[in-house]
Motif scaffolding. Sequence first.
Motif, PDB file in Angstrom:
ATOM      1  N   PRO A  13      61.069  22.272  51.427  1.00  0.00           N
ATOM      2  CA  PRO A  13      61.955  21.362  50.720  1.00  0.00           C
ATOM      3  C   PRO A  13      62.966  22.184  49.904  1.00  0.00           C
ATOM      4  O   PRO A  13      62.647  23.268  49.431  1.00  0.00           O
ATOM      5  CB  PRO A  13      61.029  20.584  49.801  1.00  0.00           C
ATOM      6  N   VAL A  14      64.144  21.650  49.787  1.00  0.00           N
ATOM      7  CA  VAL A  14      65.205  22.337  49.059  1.00  0.00           C
ATOM      8  C   VAL A  14      65.294  21.736  47.662  1.00  0.00           C
ATOM      9  O   VAL A  14      65.020  20.554  47.473  1.00  0.00           O
ATOM     10  CB  VAL A  14      66.533  22.158  49.834  1.00  0.00           C
ATOM     11  N   ASP A  15      65.681  22.556  46.708  1.00  0.00           N
ATOM     12  CA  ASP A  15      65.852  22.043  45.353  1.00  0.00           C
ATOM     13  C   ASP A  15      66.871  20.905  45.352  1.00  0.00           C
ATOM     14  O   ASP A  15      67.941  21.024  45.943  1.00  0.00           O
ATOM     15  CB  ASP A  15      66.348  23.157  44.432  1.00  0.00           C
ATOM     16  N   GLU A  16      66.516  19.850  44.665  1.00  0.00           N
ATOM     17  CA  GLU A  16      67.365  18.664  44.638  1.00  0.00           C
ATOM     18  C   GLU A  16      68.800  18.992  44.214  1.00  0.00           C
ATOM     19  O   GLU A  16      69.766  18.514  44.798  1.00  0.00           O
ATOM     20  CB  GLU A  16      66.743  17.642  43.679  1.00  0.00           C
TER      21      GLU A  16
ATOM     22  N   VAL B 166      63.728  17.066  49.551  1.00  0.00           N
ATOM     23  CA  VAL B 166      64.074  17.737  48.301  1.00  0.00           C
ATOM     24  C   VAL B 166      62.884  17.815  47.359  1.00  0.00           C
ATOM     25  O   VAL B 166      61.945  17.036  47.451  1.00  0.00           O
ATOM     26  CB  VAL B 166      65.237  17.032  47.568  1.00  0.00           C
ATOM     27  N   THR B 167      62.964  18.763  46.454  1.00  0.00           N
ATOM     28  CA  THR B 167      61.932  18.906  45.430  1.00  0.00           C
ATOM     29  C   THR B 167      62.620  19.105  44.095  1.00  0.00           C
ATOM     30  O   THR B 167      63.734  19.619  44.043  1.00  0.00           O
ATOM     31  CB  THR B 167      61.000  20.097  45.749  1.00  0.00           C
ATOM     32  N   SER B 168      61.968  18.674  43.028  1.00  0.00           N
ATOM     33  CA  SER B 168      62.591  18.917  41.729  1.00  0.00           C
ATOM     34  C   SER B 168      61.611  19.549  40.756  1.00  0.00           C
ATOM     35  O   SER B 168      61.821  19.540  39.566  1.00  0.00           O
ATOM     36  CB  SER B 168      63.173  17.627  41.159  1.00  0.00           C
TER      37      SER B 168
ATOM     38  N   SER C 215      60.880  22.766  40.458  1.00  0.00           N
ATOM     39  CA  SER C 215      61.287  24.037  39.851  1.00  0.00           C
ATOM     40  C   SER C 215      62.279  23.816  38.720  1.00  0.00           C
ATOM     41  O   SER C 215      62.355  24.591  37.788  1.00  0.00           O
ATOM     42  CB  SER C 215      61.870  24.955  40.907  1.00  0.00           C
ATOM     43  N   LYS C 216      63.023  22.724  38.779  1.00  0.00           N
ATOM     44  CA  LYS C 216      64.007  22.471  37.719  1.00  0.00           C
ATOM     45  C   LYS C 216      63.302  22.388  36.354  1.00  0.00           C
ATOM     46  O   LYS C 216      63.755  22.933  35.371  1.00  0.00           O
ATOM     47  CB  LYS C 216      64.757  21.179  38.000  1.00  0.00           C
TER      48      LYS C 216
ATOM     49  N   LYS D  38      66.825   9.580  44.596  1.00  0.00           N
ATOM     50  CA  LYS D  38      65.784  10.245  45.371  1.00  0.00           C
ATOM     51  C   LYS D  38      64.768   9.195  45.812  1.00  0.00           C
ATOM     52  O   LYS D  38      64.207   8.485  44.972  1.00  0.00           O
ATOM     53  CB  LYS D  38      65.115  11.304  44.498  1.00  0.00           C
TER      54      LYS D  38
ATOM     55  N   ASP E 254      61.388  11.530  48.811  1.00  0.00           N
ATOM     56  CA  ASP E 254      61.753  12.951  48.862  1.00  0.00           C
ATOM     57  C   ASP E 254      63.059  13.228  49.609  1.00  0.00           C
ATOM     58  O   ASP E 254      63.318  14.360  50.008  1.00  0.00           O
ATOM     59  CB  ASP E 254      60.624  13.797  49.484  1.00  0.00           C
TER      60      ASP E 254
ATOM     61  N   PRO F 210      69.692  24.906  35.341  1.00  0.00           N
ATOM     62  CA  PRO F 210      69.403  24.842  36.778  1.00  0.00           C
ATOM     63  C   PRO F 210      70.502  24.090  37.546  1.00  0.00           C
ATOM     64  O   PRO F 210      70.808  24.437  38.690  1.00  0.00           O
ATOM     65  CB  PRO F 210      68.067  24.094  36.858  1.00  0.00           C
TER      66      PRO F 210
END
Lengths: 180, 668
Positions: free
Chosen positions: A29-32, B44-46, B48-49, A145, A148, A68
């Motif tokens: 998964p990529v950072d949002e 997507v992931t959040s 790490s933010k 979102k 995901d 971020p």
Amino acid sequence: MRFLRAKRRFGLCLVIGLAIAVDVIAVEPVDEEILLAAITHKFAEFTTWPESVDKQTQLNLCVVGDNPVQQAFASINGAVVEGKTLKLINMSRLTNLEICQILFIDELKPSVLLQVVEQIKDLPVLTMGKGQAFLDGGGMVGFEKKDDKIQMHVDLRPVEKARLKISSLLLKVANVRGGP
Amino acid sequence: MPRLNHFSSRFTFLLGLLASTQTFAADSEKVLNLSVEELLNVKVTSVSKKAQALNDAAAAVFVISNEDIKRAGATTIPDALRLAPGLDVAKIDANKWAVSARGFNGRFANKLLVLIDGRNAYTRTFAGVYWEAQDVLMEDIDRIEVIRGPGGTLWGANAVNGVINIITKHTSSTQGGLVAAGGGDQEQGFGGFRYGGKLAEDTTGRVYVKGFKREQNSYSNGQPSGDQWDKVQGGFRVDSRLNAQDELTVQGDLYQANINQNVVIPQLSQPFSSLVNDKAFANGGNLLSKWQRTLSPTSSYTLQAYYDYYNRDDAVIKEARNTLDLDFQHRFALADRHDFIWGLGYQYSLDNVLSSPVFQVDPKSRGTQLFSSFIQDEIAVIRDTLWFTIGSKFEHNDFSGFELQPSARFLWAPHSQHRFWASVSRAVRTPSRGEENFTTLVNVTRPQQTQAGFIPPVAAFVNNSPAFSTEHLLAYELGYRTTAIDSVSLDLTLFYNNYDSVRSVSQVGLTPGFPIVVNSELTNEYSPKTYGAEVAVVWQMLDWWRWDANYSYLRTDLSGAPFNQLAVSPQQRFSLRSSLSPWRNIDFDAWLRYVDPNSTISSTGAVTIPAYTTLDLRVAWRPEVKGLELSVTGQNLLEDRHLEYLQESFTLPTAVNRGVYGKIAWEF
């Protein structure tokens, strides 16, 4: 034999191709924020600004958000779209909003957001933010979102008011409000 | 090559020069070449933010989130505060806590300011906080902001060593119902219910009720310590958007508690002290209203008014206090570079304290006023890179008159992944009602027959003194925050505190008799210094596994003050927490804490509390039913019991027992 080899080669290509696709799309998964920056890049590419902006060689991309978010958007800083250079501006304070052509708002108190939108409502600024609530507050593009993945919501009324045109390429994959 | 890159990125971090943006760059490169359709299909992931966000305050700020509190299994506010670095949280018994930052802890610790949704939880009676009286529905906490170091400029007197801001959720995010219930051996039974709904187009509200019954702990010999208690509390909150500019919040709470405690009450006649099995009663309530007007993106003002009442009836003190507080704040930007905030405040507090065998109170009732104002300017010296903040609080109180609390702060952000800050600030701790109007019979020693002869009983009185005045602090702080290593954030603070005119007790007279009476007076003779470091690290090791560690080092230099008159907080504290979610519906949390020995001041002198290590574990399971969570939490698992603190007077050393509880929470 040759046919078989070709078939095998094709199969191999397919596997590698799939592997690459899987690598990008499914596995990691990529950072949002990075994805939102990439989508913002598409909006810069597929939006037409009024003539006054069109003459400029620079598109100011103002970002309201913490480190971020700033860092993610830094990846599209300096990119050239339609002959214009994207310039990232960190909006650590909500002053000089009129210099922005794109304003991405990661998070703001609803009451402050309303005032931001109010202040630039007649200016050619493409406003982007989070969720449908962003549109309720007068924003143009809201990212949500869900499962995901990112969904886009666009309200065409403020877009038209600001004399902007968003390409149908983007609108056809978005949930559009206020359309004809 | 990638490995080399990785290594070099760590190397650059060590030099503190450049940032590694590898993952970011790699991810961006991947996604930038995709079409819009493809982008909308990327997962997507959040997580790490959350781990990477750096605070932009030029102060030592730590934020405890709702999720942190839940996963730590904390059932009380003081337990949740243990999550923050640099905070000294110690449980005295089941219903009493000592909480402080950067030293001088105590049940009557007087250098920390605590606010719950803007309402001051600090009591004028002893310039501290009755922690057992402060509660909220833990599930409704949005976050707890912990500011170590002086916060006097914005927050006012007594924010000497820190400010704790407990902020509950906006009612728009607590719509629907919540039922939480559970129990165990120490947490014998608890329950909470909340329901939130929409009252009108732009108005949302919620009501809640909660209650608990907590088991007694033990003395070090294993005997029960008689400190069981129960409490019930309820409240409401309504948030309304009146128009595009105005918002109104009205909220209130009511509580009552039955508190058991074994207290040693000194007396002037035979047998000179008696152990009382006290059944104390405490109740209180508050009503707060806040009106916010947002004039523009850079200008807003807030008007807040609240009324707070509490009553406490126990063997040591019987008191009731009513407080009315008004606050106005205005924030505006000026000339592109200035961000001003100024405010005015007024507080009236009326109490009624009955004399007891321990306290002689004169006058019995007193109404006191506090007038305050502050101004602060945050100047962007270099846009987006360097900020300078200067300001001061000016206040007048009935105890010590006029007080000034200025501060100056720098924040430097040379890169999006680095923040440096420095500050110099002055803070004051104003005298309390107790210090000005109470005479305390601290202790009466029993007569003893020793080899050297007969030692008669001695009664120790501490008298108030008109000369007793404000305590001062000049604090110097330095801080650094970074996220230069992928998925790690680090927050480091160094401080040096120079106190002056700190409370001391001087003997003024000795009257022979049976008992011999020793009279002392409160004076301001001590000038202790403290210095130390606090480090907090978050490592988002994997999307589903996060580590939180913090370490605090504190040196207390009493500068000539006798060891038996000032409490010395633990020199080192360490906390390590693992938050693991191997499956989407399973959480497994472990929390290890180590605390160095500390010394507390009891009525008979200094007592050293040994170091302790403790472990909490929690496992939670969310079955398929929406909003349902079942969990089991074990607290203080490593020992049957351990001592954390000894109250300054009247109570016996009480150890904290190991406890396990189960909980069911359902949000609907």
